[in-house]
Design a protein around this motif. Structure first.
Motif: not given
Lengths: 508, 379
Positions: A85-89, A169-170, A196, A292, A83, A165-166
């Motif tokens: 994530x939208x905000x990177x880990x 977006x960024x 997503x 952004x 996965x 996940x999205x």
């Protein structure tokens, strides 16, 4: 085609909410399956269940036809699910290789075997066409490349099913194109992708199949060739949606806000706004477009008094308000929809009624001789809740209990109900569902028509294009162009946002 | 993806659990006390005592007679003042560990005003005025002692926890110096570090002869109401709470965050100073080294147990006061050392801070289950 992942009758209840209601979903080998839905439709819950972050109350998950039960993401990863994530880990100060092996470290004689990891990464890069330098530090990489690191990280753990996940977006429009090329390559190599998003254009261009969710249920699974934006939006929202913002040509009046040669530093003392100048007139919407992180955040904070600027000039009508505190700006007629609504926009724990007077709690009728007037605050709340259609059982519910769209409506209601001359709207519809976006866009245009000057800062090109009367493009702390909205195309804007098109003449 | 994705957009979300109901707020503290008492019983049994007898002694000592009740209120007054001090700080997002120092300084200042002012003015001061002056000067001293770390936090970002601890050392050692030196009781027989007795005109008269119950307790109750009114009903309170809950939003709302921090810390210090001043003017009529018995530190536990609400602070203060006061009787009856009370108080604090333990033991659902795994927009 084989089905690699299938979920049947997934049901998940949270207190008071049925997040997933008998959801069926399947993913075929080598396909891109988009999952489309508004906030609160249950996409995240479904993905959290598939990724082992939460367990369903009912239903089953089949991987390659075999029923499985995940207790944690570890189990999911072992089954080949990855996965992004939208905000990177990612750990910014670690190298790409270190980030990738984080959590599955390779050891040799008790020490990290970075050489082997670098070699593995080279192989992965060539296999999937994902170019990357394993030794560079993550914080030096642009966002698009960081996302690539996340994807490689999943592949390194032998993911065959990739949940994104999205993912757009960024990204800049160009980076989105690059991402789509990568996704198609991955799919050619037999990887299956769940994508997503809530962006309609994207799903139509990338997906092989589109599943739409609403209110915890799967509404439909569509073929992108046989559907269109309008139909998808209606499925998402459950009613016919007007995607185009209805607006008449602007009738600009006097200059209400002017910014001249503004220089601002960010928290790290790096100058991120470098000599920005523009004017906003009554009754017009000036859109500030940009990816952004090109200084818009600092620009907005300096304009609204939240951040000290280094030099420049800011005027409201004819009054100099450079580096004036927020209260002074508010009293001179500023409205502000902040970028990060949970950070600046309201106090989560406060009831809605208190947040609706957050900027005017100290003046009559809300406060007399230092004492708060609860009846006036309550009446104000009831009025605004009705007028702005905030969905809440009562004005005294903590604001944290509202959905994102309704939280944003609280802010919009508060700001627009005051007697303002201009409005700084920074990402006003970020993360909101189509219905709320439609509503907030309508309100902003209506404010314009009532003679308010609007500065709209947004990373969403669609939003900028739909609302603005003039568009300023911000790149690298500078405004590279200010153009009339009807004289510029999406593609040109995209290129200017990426800094690769310098317009020869900029019309002011 | 979205953060609030657990709720569907339509229709209107269901009425959430009301977190603000008294029982929901105080369920955990109450159960923490019960659990600590049960565990305390085991400890008493383990050291060879009879828990029932011990608790009976504790109750008798705290409430068994008019005198016991009176003594409990004597213990409770400084607890309430100091607990309110900590609670006000907490509401402003500030952890005031400096109650002990502010309290000591308030007591020293009030004593000084009590015995030295008539000499300075070369005149008798009317009682009401002298009392107000002494108490006011004590509060002012506490306010300054609390305001300094507040100012440092507002202007330089220096953490108030560190600075209030440091200010404690300064205050306590300065007090020790003053009481052994310039302010020492000069009467020939005196060998103790204490101030002279304050003038009659600075003494708050006793209410009942032969009982130590004093006006301070009534003032404490009134002030608890006053603090509640200030925090929840006034503009200043709104500013303090907003700053405490979300300083970024406070700044956005036009609140002068730095100023509010200084005000909240000064107010907190003033309340702690008042605790000291009242002990001097209403009870002891002088300040003596080591009188405080750690009120300033117990106050932190009291504020936590009372969930930083004035009513909670009053209830927690009464509980702590009853335990402290009843402990002596318990020791007398059962030979169980008073220190067991400290252990029980520590257990209470432990269970209140680590409320997950209590929630687990009694299977209480957390107020609103928020399962958010993917981090989403707006964060």
């Amino acid at each position: 085609m084989d089905t690699v992942l299938e979920v049947k009758g997934i049901t998940k209840k949270f207190p008071g909410v049925l997040a997933n209601d008998h959801v069926d979903f399947n993913l075929r080998k080598g396909e891109i399956h988009a999952l489309l839905g508004e906030n609160g439709a249950g996409k995240s819950t479904l993905m959290n269940i598939i990724y082992g972050l939460t367990s369903p109350d009912d239903g089953e998950i089949l991987i390659n036809g075999k029923a499985t039960h995940f207790h944690s993401p570890k189990d999911a990863i072992a089954c080949g699910i990855g996965m992004v994530h939208q905000h990177f880990m990612l750990v910014p100060v670690f190298t790409v290789a270190e980030n990738i092996m984080l959590g599955s470290e390779k050891l040799r004689n008790g020490v990290l075997d970075i050489v082997q990891v670098n070699k593995d990464l080279k192989e992965l890069s060539t296999q999937y066409g994902l170019e990357i330098d394993p030794t560079s530090l993550v914080h030096d990489l642009p966002v698009g490349i960081q996302q690539r690191v996340e994807i490689i990280k999943a592949l390194y753990r032998k993911a065959e099913i990739l949940i994104l996940d999205e993912p757009t977006a960024v990204l800049t429009p160009q980076e989105v194109e690059d991402l789509f090329i990568i996704i198609r390559k991955l799919v050619d190599q037999g990887i299956s992708v769940i994508f997503i998003t809530h962006k309609l254009k994207e799903v139509l261009s990338i997906a092989d199949r589109i599943t739409v969710m609403r209110g915890g249920k799967v509404i439909a699974t569509d073929d992108p060739k046989q559907t269109n934006e309008q139909a998808l939006a209606s499925q998402m929202v459950g009613r016919t949606v007007i995607l185009k913002v209805d607006k008449t040509p602007a009738k600009p009046g006097d200059v209400v806000l002017s910014v001249k040669d503004l220089h601002v530093q960010d928290d790290r003392k790096i100058e991120t706004v470098r000599g920005v100048s523009f004017e906003v007139r009554k009754g017009e919407i000036l859109g500030i477009a940009g990816v952004q992180g090109n200084g818009q955040t600092e620009l907005a904070e300096a304009m609204t008094g939240l951040r000290h600027a280094i030099s420049g000039e800011i005027r409201i009508q004819d009054q100099n308000v450079f580096n004036h505190p927020p209260r002074d700006l508010v009293e001179k007629g500023m409205g502000h929809i902040p970028e990060d609504r949970q950070k600046h926009g309201f106090v989560m724990q406060y009831p809605i009624s208190d947040n609706l007077v957050l900027c005017s709690y100290y003046v009559s009728p809300f406060c007399r001789r230092g004492v708060l007037q609860n009846s006036a605050i309550g009446t104000n709340a009831e009025n605004l809740i009705k007028r702005f259609d905030i969905r809440t059982p009562s004005p005294y519910v903590p604001t944290s209990k509202l959905s994102g769209g309704n939280q944003q409506k609280v802010i919009v209601a508060r700001e627009l109900s005051r007697n303002i001359k201009f409005l700084v709207a920074n990402q006003p519809t970020r993360g909101l569902d189509v219905g709320s976006i439609e509503y907030i866009h309508h309100e902003i245009v209506q404010m314009r028509d009532e003679g308010i000057g609007v500065v709209l800062i947004s990373a969403e090109l669609d939003e900028i294009m739909a609302l603005s009367d003039r568009i300023a493009v911000m790149y690298h702390g500078e405004i590279v162009a200010i153009l009339p909205a009807d004289k510029v195309t999406r593609e040109e804007l995209g290129l200017m946002m990426a800094g690769s098109l310098k317009p020869e003449v900029s019309t002011i | 993806m979205d953060k609030e994705n657990l709720k569907p957009q339509e229709p209107t979300p269901p009425e959430p659990i009301n977190d603000s109901k008294f029982i929901n707020i105080y369920l955990v503290p109450i159960l923490a006390v019960v659990t600590a008492l049960i565990l305390g019983a085991f400890i008493i049994w383990w050291v060879g005592g009879n828990p029932l007898l011990a608790y009976k002694g504790l109750l008798q000592g705290a409430f068994g007679s008019v005198r016991a009740l009176s003594e409990t209120t004597v213990w409770a007054s400084p607890y309430i003042f100091a607990g309110l001090a900590v609670a006000v700080g907490f509401k402003g997002g500030l952890f005031n560990i400096g109650g002990e120092g502010q309290l000591a300084f308030g007591a020293v200042a009030a004593s000084w005003a009590g015995y030295a002012l008539p000499g300075i003015f070369h005149a008798q001061i009317p009682p009401i005025l002298h009392i107000l002056l002494s108490v006011g000067i004590g509060m002012l001293a506490g306010a300054i002692w609390g305001g300094i770390p507040g100012y440092l936090k507002a202007k330089t970002g220096a953490h108030e926890v560190i600075n209030t601890i440091m200010m404690n050392y300064i205050a306590l050692n300065l007090t020790s110096f003053l009481l052994n030196g310039p302010m020492k009781d000069p009467s020939p027989s005196n060998v103790i570090a204490r101030t002279p007795l304050i003038a009659e005109s600075a003494r708050i008269p006793a209410i009942f002869p032969n009982y130590r119950f004093h006006w301070g307790f009534i003032l404490a109750l009134a002030l608890a109401f006053g603090v509640w009114w200030l925090l929840w009903k006034t503009r200043l309170g709104f500013e303090i709470r907003t700053t405490g809950l979300n300083p970024d939003a406070a700044k956005y709302a036009g609140i002068d965050v730095a100023k509010t921090i200084v005000i909240a810390m000064s107010l907190s210090g003033a309340l702690a100073g008042l605790a000291g001043a009242i002990e001097v003017t209403a009870l002891n009529y002088r300040h003596e080294l080591g009188f405080s018995s750690g009120y300033g530190f117990d106050a932190i536990a009291i504020a936590l147990l009372g969930k930083n609400h004035p009513l909670g602070v009053v209830l927690a203060s009464l509980l702590f006061a009853a335990m402290r006061n009843g402990a002596t009787k318990m020791q007398f009856l059962t030979q169980i050392p008073v220190d067991i009370i400290s252990i029980i108080q520590a257990l209470i604090l432990l269970f209140v801070s680590a409320d997950a333990i209590v929630r687990y033991i009694y299977r209480i659902r957390t107020p609103q289950e928020r399962v958010v795994y993917t981090r989403g927009w707006g964060k």
